[in-house]
Write a protein that holds these residues in place. Structure first.
Motif, mmCIF file in Angstrom:
data_model
loop_
_atom_site.group_PDB
_atom_site.id
_atom_site.type_symbol
_atom_site.label_atom_id
_atom_site.label_comp_id
_atom_site.label_asym_id
_atom_site.label_seq_id
_atom_site.Cartn_x
_atom_site.Cartn_y
_atom_site.Cartn_z
ATOM 1 N N ILE A 37 -0.047 -51.959 61.009
ATOM 2 C CA ILE A 37 0.942 -52.513 60.083
ATOM 3 C C ILE A 37 2.329 -52.114 60.566
ATOM 4 N N ILE A 38 3.298 -52.957 60.233
ATOM 5 C CA ILE A 38 4.672 -52.708 60.672
ATOM 6 C C ILE A 38 5.586 -52.418 59.487
ATOM 7 N N ALA A 39 5.025 -52.408 58.294
ATOM 8 C CA ALA A 39 5.806 -52.139 57.085
ATOM 9 C C ALA A 39 4.864 -51.696 55.982
ATOM 10 N N ASP A 40 5.406 -50.952 55.041
ATOM 11 C CA ASP A 40 4.678 -50.608 53.818
ATOM 12 C C ASP A 40 5.435 -51.246 52.665
ATOM 13 N N LEU A 41 4.731 -52.047 51.865
ATOM 14 C CA LEU A 41 5.384 -52.851 50.841
ATOM 15 C C LEU A 41 5.143 -52.350 49.419
ATOM 16 N N HIS A 42 4.659 -51.129 49.286
ATOM 17 C CA HIS A 42 4.478 -50.539 47.948
ATOM 18 C C HIS A 42 4.574 -49.023 48.091
ATOM 19 N N THR A 43 5.751 -48.487 47.771
ATOM 20 C CA THR A 43 5.961 -47.035 47.844
ATOM 21 C C THR A 43 6.856 -46.598 46.693
#
Length: 249
Positions: free
Chosen positions: A3-9
């Motif tokens: 993955i290149i991003a985390d969309l829930h933090t």
């Protein structure tokens, strides 16, 4: 797959999370991520920041420590009609909106029929981007029926790494949900739901192993590539899409 991003933090603005925005961005940079979404809890959760927090996110930098930042919220489903704890105007000003069911906001168990009704309504909400940790056993729904609606409504179904820590009863449901997403062409996001920098690092590997076991198509994972992410932001009509694309592509 990667993955290149985390969309829930979450940051410490959600008071049972423990890192600052700068610390989370630094951890994302260490992981080689191109982007990071901060999605603190909506106002109906006991640990939520004040509503001004969400209205003032334009004060924040678009790039922090080399990481493109998206500023949004984890909105709470409040009733059987799928209403959320933000106004449409508030939601439209956000870069990324995750809609989730949390027991402090919607107490008790749901029948499958009730859960179907809620998620079918959310699927029609143009201001929702992602469906949060919906594999929970307490809120089990008809995955085939509802993921078809999610696909039509361009809702991204989340595979949530924090469920391995706090919602373990839903882990067996994840594979069934993923198979329904493959069948119905419903896109997913691989997210940590991290409440600390350590969780940002540790909540992903089990999810990636699951995707590999199912030979899940990379084109259906919105944060698998930079282009996938930018395409998804454009599909959702996000004002930030061009800026994010200019930064990460």
């Amino acid at each position: 797959m990667q993955i290149i991003a985390d969309l829930h933090t979450h940051t410490l603005s959600s008071t049972h999370a423990y890192q600052t925005m700068l610390e989370m961005a630094a951890a994302a940079k260490d992981l080689g991520y191109a982007a990071l979404a901060l999605t603190n809890h909506g106002p109906s959760m006991p640990d939520a920041p004040h509503s001004w927090h969400f209205g003032n996110q334009s004060a924040l930098d678009r790039v922090v420590d080399g990481v493109a930042m998206l500023y949004g919220a984890e909105a709470n489903v409040m009733d059987m009609d799928g209403n959320l704890d933000f106004t449409p105007g508030q939601l439209r000003g956000m870069d990324w909106v995750v809609a989730s069911i949390h027991s402090p906001c919607l107490p008790g168990l749901l029948t499958e029929k009730e859960a179907n009704r809620i998620w079918m309504a959310v699927a029609e909400n143009p201001d929702v981007d992602c469906i949060g940790h919906s594999e929970q056993q307490n809120y089990r729904y008809d995955y085939d029926l509802v993921t078809r609606a999610f696909a039509r409504g361009h809702k991204v179904v989340e595979l949530n790494g924090n469920s391995f820590n706090v919602r373990k009863d839903g882990i067996p449901n994840m594979r069934t949900l993923l198979r329904a997403c493959i069948k119905n062409g419903c896109r997913i996001a691989v997210d940590t739901d991290a409440h600390s920098a350590r969780q940002l690092r540790e909540n992903v590997p089990a999810l990636l192993r699951m995707l590999e076991e199912l030979d899940f198509p990379q084109e259906l994972v919105v944060n698998a590539t930079r282009q996938n992410l930018v395409n998804e932001l454009k599909l959702h009509g996000k004002a930030c899409a061009e800026k994010i694309g200019g930064i990460i592509l």
